[in-house]
Write a protein that holds these residues in place. Structure first.
Motif: not given
Lengths: 112, 111
Positions: B101, B32, B96-99
């Motif tokens: 960056f 994702y 859709d969990y921890k991003l």
């Protein structure tokens, strides 16, 4: 459109003091997060929270940090004894299982 | 853990031209990939996202492409306008969990 809210918007504290940052995630979201962004740098993951417990935490999230969901709406980040390097913007985010993380407006923390 | 690299760090374009930002990721399990726009002092705002079962997604002037084999994804902004000036962050996650960056790209659109 529902939004994540955070209080306070700004917090100034003395080194060694405890701070509590508050967040109200979107009501039907199940996953809650805290991120931080040091000025001019990228957003960094701190901790995720699901089903009333921490599901994952980063190396940054040491024993000085804790999170809590004290009631059905609030999600808090506590820093027990603040250090100068904790100065940053702290963002709360929330998500349903199949949606994108939506961020709150942030709390700017300044540790003197 | 996941490592996301983002380039360029700054990008200046003439109004009306296109802007392209590129990101690579390290964890092949990531599936994702959202893009966030952050204006000065504001929260990151989701502008577009793509999942690994899709190669390209478009929303008006914004498009994202994903190459799973090469583990890179790109943001394309066409017909840039002054209000597109901001910092853009790519991110990657499993589910859709921890991003995780990227470092961000400061885009300046010159009038």
């Amino acid at each position: 459109e529902p939004e994540v809210t955070q209080t306070p918007s700004h917090q100034v504290t003395q080194m060694g003091q405890e701070v509590i940052l508050r967040c109200v995630p979107i009501s039907n979201h199940l996953y809650f997060y805290w991120y931080r962004q040091i000025l001019g740098q990228k957003v960094e993951f701190l901790v995720s929270f699901y089903n009333n417990e921490i599901s994952e935490k980063s190396e940054i999230f040491d024993d000085q940090f804790s999170v809590e969901r004290p009631d059905g709406s609030n999600f808090t980040l506590k820093i027990r004894s603040t250090k100068l390097e904790d100065s940053a913007m702290y963002f709360c985010a929330s998500t349903e299982e199949t949606s994108a993380s939506l961020f709150g407006p942030g709390t700017r923390l300044l540790v003197l | 853990g996941e490592n996301v690299e983002q380039h360029p760090s700054t990008l200046s374009v003439q109004e009306g031209d296109s802007a392209v930002i590129k990101c690579t990721y390290s964890d092949s399990a990531s599936n994702y990939f959202p893009w966030y726009k952050q204006e000065l002092g504001k929260r990151p705002q989701l502008i577009i996202d793509i999942r690994s079962n899709v190669g390209e997604k478009k929303d008006q002037r914004i498009a994202v492409t994903l190459n799973k084999t090469a583990k890179h994804f790109s943001l394309h902004i066409t017909e840039t306008q002054p209000e597109d000036s901001a910092v853009y962050f790519c991110a990657a996650s499993i589910g859709d969990y921890k991003l995780s960056f990227g470092a961000g790209t400061t885009v300046t659109v010159r009038a």
